[in-house]
Design an enzyme around this catalytic site. Structure first.
Site, short mmCIF file in Angstrom:
data_model
loop_
_atom_site.label_atom_id
_atom_site.label_comp_id
_atom_site.label_asym_id
_atom_site.label_seq_id
_atom_site.Cartn_x
_atom_site.Cartn_y
_atom_site.Cartn_z
CB SER A 79 10.13 11.95 0.72
OG SER A 79 9.14 12.08 1.72
CG ASN A 90 -0.90 13.32 -5.70
OD1 ASN A 90 -1.89 14.03 -5.81
ND2 ASN A 90 -0.80 12.34 -4.82
CG HIS A 114 -2.33 8.55 -3.18
ND1 HIS A 114 -2.27 8.76 -1.82
CD2 HIS A 114 -1.19 9.06 -3.70
CE1 HIS A 114 -1.14 9.40 -1.54
NE2 HIS A 114 -0.46 9.58 -2.66
CD GLU A 119 2.87 7.52 -4.34
OE1 GLU A 119 3.46 8.52 -4.79
OE2 GLU A 119 1.77 7.59 -3.78
CE LYS A 147 0.29 13.70 -1.70
NZ LYS A 147 0.84 12.99 -0.57
CD GLU A 190 -2.11 11.37 0.82
OE1 GLU A 190 -2.71 12.07 0.00
OE2 GLU A 190 -0.89 11.54 1.10
N GLY A 204 5.26 12.11 2.14
CA GLY A 204 5.11 13.35 2.89
C GLY A 204 5.88 13.37 4.19
P1 PGA Z 1 5.35 13.24 -1.43
O1 PGA Z 1 3.96 12.55 -1.92
O2 PGA Z 1 6.20 13.41 -2.64
O3 PGA Z 1 4.92 14.54 -0.82
O4 PGA Z 1 5.96 12.31 -0.44
C1 PGA Z 1 3.95 11.55 -2.91
C2 PGA Z 1 2.53 11.10 -3.15
O5 PGA Z 1 1.75 11.02 -2.19
O6 PGA Z 1 2.16 10.79 -4.30
#
Ligand code: PGA
Length: 251
Positions: A212, A9, A95, A167, A11, A97, A173
């Protein structure tokens, strides 16, 4: 045995020149990957580039969100059929976000899910609790509510055409990965919840872990019985890291 999937992903990262290098490296390094599937979910403007570089490779591509509407006066939106036009196989739906920053409710997420499967895309449906929800002992009830919103409109036959990504919001993140045991417990909860409705579909459901995931912790996470791969944010932007994570999913 379920096939493992590792999806990147990106982003809102990348540029034409950076992507060309990253996609090219991934294409070359993952050419001999076996017994697993990999994909990258890129920003909309780079779908054509992903299609150009990744066609006839081992890597599928997709988008990070989709409109719930098929077409019309929806300025700024991108429909599922437009994603198909660019060869997308996957689209991330719900997601955290999108839910937290762009006001996507469970109902909007469910409508986007239906639009995606209606067009023949495979949604990667994200579910997960915040830290305060986990601390309040609500992780399972939050995830059940997020799944029920989709099940209510798409049913098990719809879910069967998707991938689920657990998630935990507190792990995205932040560098704080859920422990393999914590993640496994939630994955087992999700699979058992689906098994009540349809054992066979639940048994073959691909349930990814995201939050992460790094080259150093991927193998241990992916060895858990109900973890079928990962949705990878930050580490998917570094070719060596993403390749190592994909290889950790091979068996
Ligand atoms: P990350 O993000 O691996 O940077 O924690 C995962 C995601 O948001 O899909």
């Amino acid at each position: 045995m379920r096939q493992k999937l590792v999806a990147g992903n990106w982003k809102m990262h990348g540029s034409l020149s950076e992507n060309r290098a990253l996609l090219g490296e991934l294409r070359a390094a993952l050419a001999d990957v076996r017994n697993m599937a990999c994909a990258v979910c890129v920003p909309f403007p780079y779908l054509a580039q992903a299609q150009d570089v990744l066609t006839d490779s081992a890597i599928a591509w997709g988008a990070q969100q989709v409109s719930e509407f098929a077409k019309g006066a929806y300025t700024g939106e991108v429909s599922a059929s437009m994603l198909l036009d660019f060869g997308c196989r996957y689209v991330i739906v719900g997601h955290s976000e999108r839910r937290a920053l762009f006001g996507e409710t469970d109902q909007v997420v469910a409508a986007k899910f239906v639009a995606a499967i209606g067009a023949g895309l495979t949604p990667i449906l994200c579910v997960g609790e915040t830290l305060s929800e986990r601390e309040a002992g609500m992780a399972e009830s939050v995830i059940a509510r997020q799944l029920d919103a989709v099940l209510n409109v798409a049913g098990m036959s719809g879910i069967a055409r998707a991938v689920i990504a657990y998630e935990p919001v507190w792990a995205i993140g932040t560098g704080k990965t859920a422990s393999p045991e914590q993640a496994q417990a939630v994955h087992a909860f999700i699979r058992q919840k689906l098994a009540v409705l349809d054992m066979e579909i639940a048994g073959r459901m691909i349930i990814l872990y995201g939050g992460s995931v790094k080259a150093a912790n991927a193998a241990e996470l992916f060895s858990q019985p109900d973890i079928d791969g990962g949705l990878i944010g930050g580490a998917s932007l570094v070719a060596d890291d993403f390749v190592a994570i994909c290889k950790a999913a091979q068996f």
